[in-house]
Design a protein around this motif. Sequence first.
Motif, PDB file in Angstrom:
ATOM      1  N   ALA A 130      46.308  48.787  33.647  1.00  0.00           N
ATOM      2  CA  ALA A 130      44.885  49.371  33.502  1.00  0.00           C
ATOM      3  C   ALA A 130      44.241  48.045  32.645  1.00  0.00           C
ATOM      4  N   LEU A 131      45.158  47.499  31.791  1.00  0.00           N
ATOM      5  CA  LEU A 131      44.463  46.653  30.902  1.00  0.00           C
ATOM      6  C   LEU A 131      44.136  44.998  31.815  1.00  0.00           C
ATOM      7  N   HIS A 132      45.498  44.792  32.711  1.00  0.00           N
ATOM      8  CA  HIS A 132      45.307  43.850  33.586  1.00  0.00           C
ATOM      9  C   HIS A 132      44.353  44.024  34.301  1.00  0.00           C
ATOM     10  N   LEU A 133      43.893  45.249  34.931  1.00  0.00           N
ATOM     11  CA  LEU A 133      42.794  45.181  35.821  1.00  0.00           C
ATOM     12  C   LEU A 133      41.525  44.954  34.913  1.00  0.00           C
ATOM     13  N   ARG A 163      45.469  44.099  44.702  1.00  0.00           N
ATOM     14  CA  ARG A 163      46.422  43.387  43.938  1.00  0.00           C
ATOM     15  C   ARG A 163      46.948  42.067  44.815  1.00  0.00           C
ATOM     16  N   VAL A 164      47.030  41.078  44.181  1.00  0.00           N
ATOM     17  CA  VAL A 164      47.292  39.637  44.935  1.00  0.00           C
ATOM     18  C   VAL A 164      48.477  39.160  43.718  1.00  0.00           C
ATOM     19  N   GLY A 165      49.733  38.904  44.481  1.00  0.00           N
ATOM     20  CA  GLY A 165      50.785  38.539  43.405  1.00  0.00           C
ATOM     21  C   GLY A 165      50.997  39.184  42.379  1.00  0.00           C
ATOM     22  N   VAL A 166      51.053  38.879  41.249  1.00  0.00           N
ATOM     23  CA  VAL A 166      51.066  39.510  39.868  1.00  0.00           C
ATOM     24  C   VAL A 166      49.872  39.743  39.262  1.00  0.00           C
ATOM     25  N   LYS A 167      48.613  39.901  40.085  1.00  0.00           N
ATOM     26  CA  LYS A 167      47.351  39.909  39.278  1.00  0.00           C
ATOM     27  C   LYS A 167      46.719  40.754  40.203  1.00  0.00           C
ATOM     28  N   TYR A 168      45.532  41.168  39.556  1.00  0.00           N
ATOM     29  CA  TYR A 168      44.356  41.759  40.230  1.00  0.00           C
ATOM     30  C   TYR A 168      43.300  40.933  40.397  1.00  0.00           C
ATOM     31  N   GLN A 169      42.881  41.099  41.846  1.00  0.00           N
ATOM     32  CA  GLN A 169      41.848  40.203  42.032  1.00  0.00           C
ATOM     33  C   GLN A 169      40.385  41.427  42.373  1.00  0.00           C
ATOM     34  N   VAL A 170      39.230  41.076  41.641  1.00  0.00           N
ATOM     35  CA  VAL A 170      38.400  42.125  41.836  1.00  0.00           C
ATOM     36  C   VAL A 170      37.069  41.283  42.334  1.00  0.00           C
ATOM     37  N   LYS A 171      36.116  41.997  42.876  1.00  0.00           N
ATOM     38  CA  LYS A 171      34.750  41.721  43.428  1.00  0.00           C
ATOM     39  C   LYS A 171      34.015  42.806  43.197  1.00  0.00           C
ATOM     40  N   LEU A 172      32.830  42.445  42.375  1.00  0.00           N
ATOM     41  CA  LEU A 172      31.764  43.256  41.655  1.00  0.00           C
ATOM     42  C   LEU A 172      30.596  43.300  42.960  1.00  0.00           C
ATOM     43  N   ILE A 173      29.999  44.382  43.378  1.00  0.00           N
ATOM     44  CA  ILE A 173      28.995  44.610  44.224  1.00  0.00           C
ATOM     45  C   ILE A 173      27.953  45.218  43.453  1.00  0.00           C
ATOM     46  N   ASP A 174      26.691  44.963  43.978  1.00  0.00           N
ATOM     47  CA  ASP A 174      25.562  46.070  43.602  1.00  0.00           C
ATOM     48  C   ASP A 174      25.143  45.802  42.245  1.00  0.00           C
TER      49      ASP A 174
END
Length: 245
Positions: A130-133, A163-174
């Motif tokens: 959760a902390l990684h995210l 999840r991409v590789g060992v990381k989280y990729q995020v995109k924020l909308i709105d």
Amino acid sequence: MAYKDKNLRNGFGFEEGWVFGTGKYMIRSHLGSGVEGEVYLTEELDTGIERAAKFFFPSNTLSVKNSVKNHAQKLYKIRNCSEIIQYHTHEKVTVGGQKITCLISEYVEGELLSGFLERQPGQRLHYFEALHLIYAIVCGLQVIHGLGEYHGDLHDGNIFVKRVGVKYQVKLIDAIDWRDSPRANIKKDICDLVRVLYDLVGGQRYYAKMPAQIKEICCGLKTSVINRKFKDAASLKTYLENAIW
Ligand SMILES: Nc1ncnc2c1ncn2[C@@H]1O[C@H](COP(=O)(O)OP(=O)(O)O)[C@@H](O)[C@H]1O
Ligand SMILES: [Mg+2]
């Protein structure tokens, strides 16, 4: 017919294949609906590129008309943040005799955090994951807060996650421009993000069992304590990077 109900009582309900924007775009599918409008996966016909088109419900009130412009201007201001969707353009279309506006932006593939969490065993994540995210989100927010800006409506329905590789990729909308104090909204972003962390690790039911590092961030969800500790995303990022286990 391109839409279900000419009075728009049940929303637009645009059908697949409807072409708008003087022949530039075609509706592929419905992505989501909310109070402000409806979002569709759209194809830019000349290039075949996928875009998201958010159609705002018509309104005669100045505040709603301005909100489309504010929305676009806000996305432009924070465009250097790679975690925020990129604004492309806006189009005016006439639906049921009424002029409406739609914003064309980057289409995000993937899954909303709400659905992602639903798929996890026990609908929660291990606190370290959760902390990684949260870290991936805070990196994006740091850029936004650094510009004196804020997201304004951070919750699991406005965060795409992959999840991409060992990381989280995020995109924020709105992202929302509330037209009031940026300082207060930056504080609210931090409290909203802390709330996301609290929910990711299982919420009230599991909070007591969480290690000190998680409680140091969540502060029992007391907003005044959270804001005293973390004045913006940069300070929360520093905490995450230096927490000793
Ligand atoms: N750029 C996008 N790419 C992919 N899906 C999107 C995009 N923007 C919105 N959506 C989908 O449409 C839904 C509603 O969009 P959103 O902008 O959050 O509007 P609302 O104001 O109704 O919450 C989202 O929950 C998401 O499923
Ligand atoms: Mg939303």
